[in-house]
Scaffold this motif. Sequence first.
Motif, PDB file in Angstrom:
ATOM      1  N   GLU A  65      64.413 -48.573 -66.221  1.00  0.00           N
ATOM      2  CA  GLU A  65      63.741 -48.756 -67.493  1.00  0.00           C
ATOM      3  C   GLU A  65      64.307 -47.828 -68.575  1.00  0.00           C
ATOM      4  N   THR A  66      63.893 -48.077 -69.810  1.00  0.00           N
ATOM      5  CA  THR A  66      64.351 -47.294 -70.951  1.00  0.00           C
ATOM      6  C   THR A  66      64.098 -45.807 -70.745  1.00  0.00           C
ATOM      7  N   ASN A  67      65.125 -45.021 -70.994  1.00  0.00           N
ATOM      8  CA  ASN A  67      65.103 -43.555 -70.906  1.00  0.00           C
ATOM      9  C   ASN A  67      65.014 -43.021 -69.477  1.00  0.00           C
ATOM     10  N   HIS A  68      65.075 -43.889 -68.475  1.00  0.00           N
ATOM     11  CA  HIS A  68      65.183 -43.394 -67.108  1.00  0.00           C
ATOM     12  C   HIS A  68      66.592 -42.822 -66.894  1.00  0.00           C
ATOM     13  N   VAL A  69      66.666 -41.828 -66.028  1.00  0.00           N
ATOM     14  CA  VAL A  69      67.909 -41.087 -65.812  1.00  0.00           C
ATOM     15  C   VAL A  69      68.330 -41.231 -64.353  1.00  0.00           C
ATOM     16  N   ILE A  70      69.615 -41.517 -64.135  1.00  0.00           N
ATOM     17  CA  ILE A  70      70.177 -41.479 -62.782  1.00  0.00           C
ATOM     18  C   ILE A  70      70.857 -40.136 -62.587  1.00  0.00           C
ATOM     19  N   LYS A  71      70.494 -39.481 -61.484  1.00  0.00           N
ATOM     20  CA  LYS A  71      71.016 -38.157 -61.179  1.00  0.00           C
ATOM     21  C   LYS A  71      71.732 -38.173 -59.832  1.00  0.00           C
ATOM     22  N   ILE A  72      72.629 -37.213 -59.662  1.00  0.00           N
ATOM     23  CA  ILE A  72      73.241 -36.960 -58.363  1.00  0.00           C
ATOM     24  C   ILE A  72      72.961 -35.522 -57.963  1.00  0.00           C
ATOM     25  N   GLN A  73      72.710 -35.339 -56.679  1.00  0.00           N
ATOM     26  CA  GLN A  73      72.560 -33.994 -56.134  1.00  0.00           C
ATOM     27  C   GLN A  73      73.386 -33.889 -54.865  1.00  0.00           C
ATOM     28  N   VAL A  74      74.193 -32.853 -54.774  1.00  0.00           N
ATOM     29  CA  VAL A  74      75.063 -32.650 -53.612  1.00  0.00           C
ATOM     30  C   VAL A  74      74.697 -31.342 -52.919  1.00  0.00           C
ATOM     31  N   ASP A  75      74.992 -31.286 -51.629  1.00  0.00           N
ATOM     32  CA  ASP A  75      74.752 -30.057 -50.875  1.00  0.00           C
ATOM     33  C   ASP A  75      75.843 -29.026 -51.092  1.00  0.00           C
ATOM     34  N   GLU A  76      77.030 -29.497 -51.485  1.00  0.00           N
ATOM     35  CA  GLU A  76      78.169 -28.601 -51.687  1.00  0.00           C
ATOM     36  C   GLU A  76      78.889 -29.019 -52.965  1.00  0.00           C
ATOM     37  N   ALA A  77      79.040 -28.098 -53.892  1.00  0.00           N
ATOM     38  CA  ALA A  77      79.658 -28.417 -55.181  1.00  0.00           C
ATOM     39  C   ALA A  77      81.074 -28.947 -54.993  1.00  0.00           C
ATOM     40  N   GLN A  78      81.446 -29.944 -55.821  1.00  0.00           N
ATOM     41  CA  GLN A  78      82.786 -30.518 -55.847  1.00  0.00           C
ATOM     42  C   GLN A  78      83.226 -31.074 -54.493  1.00  0.00           C
ATOM     43  N   SER A  79      82.268 -31.604 -53.762  1.00  0.00           N
ATOM     44  CA  SER A  79      82.575 -32.238 -52.487  1.00  0.00           C
ATOM     45  C   SER A  79      82.503 -33.757 -52.561  1.00  0.00           C
ATOM     46  N   ILE A  80      81.780 -34.272 -53.543  1.00  0.00           N
ATOM     47  CA  ILE A  80      81.551 -35.707 -53.721  1.00  0.00           C
ATOM     48  C   ILE A  80      81.896 -36.087 -55.151  1.00  0.00           C
ATOM     49  N   ASP A  81      82.657 -37.181 -55.312  1.00  0.00           N
ATOM     50  CA  ASP A  81      82.851 -37.784 -56.625  1.00  0.00           C
ATOM     51  C   ASP A  81      81.989 -39.037 -56.704  1.00  0.00           C
ATOM     52  N   VAL A  82      81.544 -39.375 -57.918  1.00  0.00           N
ATOM     53  CA  VAL A  82      80.655 -40.516 -58.109  1.00  0.00           C
ATOM     54  C   VAL A  82      81.137 -41.344 -59.279  1.00  0.00           C
ATOM     55  N   GLN A  83      81.005 -42.672 -59.159  1.00  0.00           N
ATOM     56  CA  GLN A  83      81.243 -43.580 -60.277  1.00  0.00           C
ATOM     57  C   GLN A  83      80.041 -44.515 -60.410  1.00  0.00           C
ATOM     58  N   LEU A  84      79.771 -44.913 -61.647  1.00  0.00           N
ATOM     59  CA  LEU A  84      78.641 -45.786 -61.938  1.00  0.00           C
ATOM     60  C   LEU A  84      79.088 -46.874 -62.907  1.00  0.00           C
ATOM     61  N   SER A  85      78.589 -48.087 -62.685  1.00  0.00           N
ATOM     62  CA  SER A  85      78.806 -49.198 -63.607  1.00  0.00           C
ATOM     63  C   SER A  85      77.467 -49.826 -63.920  1.00  0.00           C
ATOM     64  N   ALA A  86      77.228 -50.109 -65.208  1.00  0.00           N
ATOM     65  CA  ALA A  86      75.941 -50.641 -65.634  1.00  0.00           C
ATOM     66  C   ALA A  86      76.112 -51.489 -66.874  1.00  0.00           C
ATOM     67  N   LYS A  87      75.030 -52.169 -67.244  1.00  0.00           N
ATOM     68  CA  LYS A  87      75.000 -52.899 -68.494  1.00  0.00           C
ATOM     69  C   LYS A  87      73.619 -52.713 -69.118  1.00  0.00           C
ATOM     70  N   LYS A  88      73.585 -52.293 -70.365  1.00  0.00           N
ATOM     71  CA  LYS A  88      72.313 -52.155 -71.076  1.00  0.00           C
ATOM     72  C   LYS A  88      71.790 -53.551 -71.450  1.00  0.00           C
ATOM     73  N   ILE A  89      70.492 -53.708 -71.279  1.00  0.00           N
ATOM     74  CA  ILE A  89      69.865 -55.007 -71.561  1.00  0.00           C
ATOM     75  C   ILE A  89      69.401 -54.984 -73.014  1.00  0.00           C
ATOM     76  N   THR A  90      70.206 -55.567 -73.887  1.00  0.00           N
ATOM     77  CA  THR A  90      69.925 -55.500 -75.321  1.00  0.00           C
ATOM     78  C   THR A  90      69.427 -56.815 -75.895  1.00  0.00           C
ATOM     79  N   SER A  91      69.394 -57.856 -75.064  1.00  0.00           N
ATOM     80  CA  SER A  91      68.888 -59.151 -75.554  1.00  0.00           C
ATOM     81  C   SER A  91      68.322 -59.942 -74.391  1.00  0.00           C
TER      82      SER A  91
END
Length: 234
Positions: free
Chosen positions: A208-234
């Motif tokens: 929903e609007t203004n919701h945030v996706i976060k990542i949390q890792v147990d060890e810094a710089q151990s995981i890379d992440v990619q995200l693909s999305a589309k905003k629903i504007t109509s």
Amino acid sequence: TGIEAASFLFNTGVSSSVTLAATGIGTTALTLPSTAGKQYIVHSILASNVAVGNTEVNFVGAFNFDGGERSYFAKQIPIPTGMSVEMLKQPQVLNPSDRITVRSTDVGRNGADDIIDVFISFEEKTSTDLVGLGKGVSIATTTAIGIFTSTSNPSVIQSIRLANVTDAGGKVASIIVSDGVTDRFIVDNLVVPKYASIEVLDNLKRIETNHVIKIQVDEAQSIDVQLSAKKITS
């Protein structure tokens, strides 16, 4: 509302492709045009083992986002003899001037030429609603960090991909959706195996609007992440 409404069908919009041999020192497979207002959906990155002899090879691939962030979608992923591996289980949105870089290594994970052929298929969109991003070295803390906020509109999330970028065993990551009050987990303490990349979403998810996706890792710089999305504007 999705990035591709029926991507399982023959998609004649996939009108661009690149074929190349990966190299042992790494090479830029694709640099996208810098045209403002354009975005790109990468549907497939296929890596094929073409090494002479009965030997396993390994593939390294990264998205280099124009903001300066390099995010690995594959870090030494094994490709068995006679096989090919599709690196994208869901499409990845890229932006003007973003790049895809690839590298090939032998069974000992040393750089080697002429052992992997790479096939990339993508399409161009005129859109400002598509979202493509990645994080790598900027995941430098073990506290949860926001990677995407659905500002002003709800969004459909098509892909969240996690890649283990270490040589030291399985690494742990959680993906969280926060409404600012409550955190809900898409995955909680998921172990990404050594030399593995995991697509978290089998199907698209709406936030929903203004919701945030976060990542949390147990060890810094151990995981890379990619995200693909589309905003629903109509």
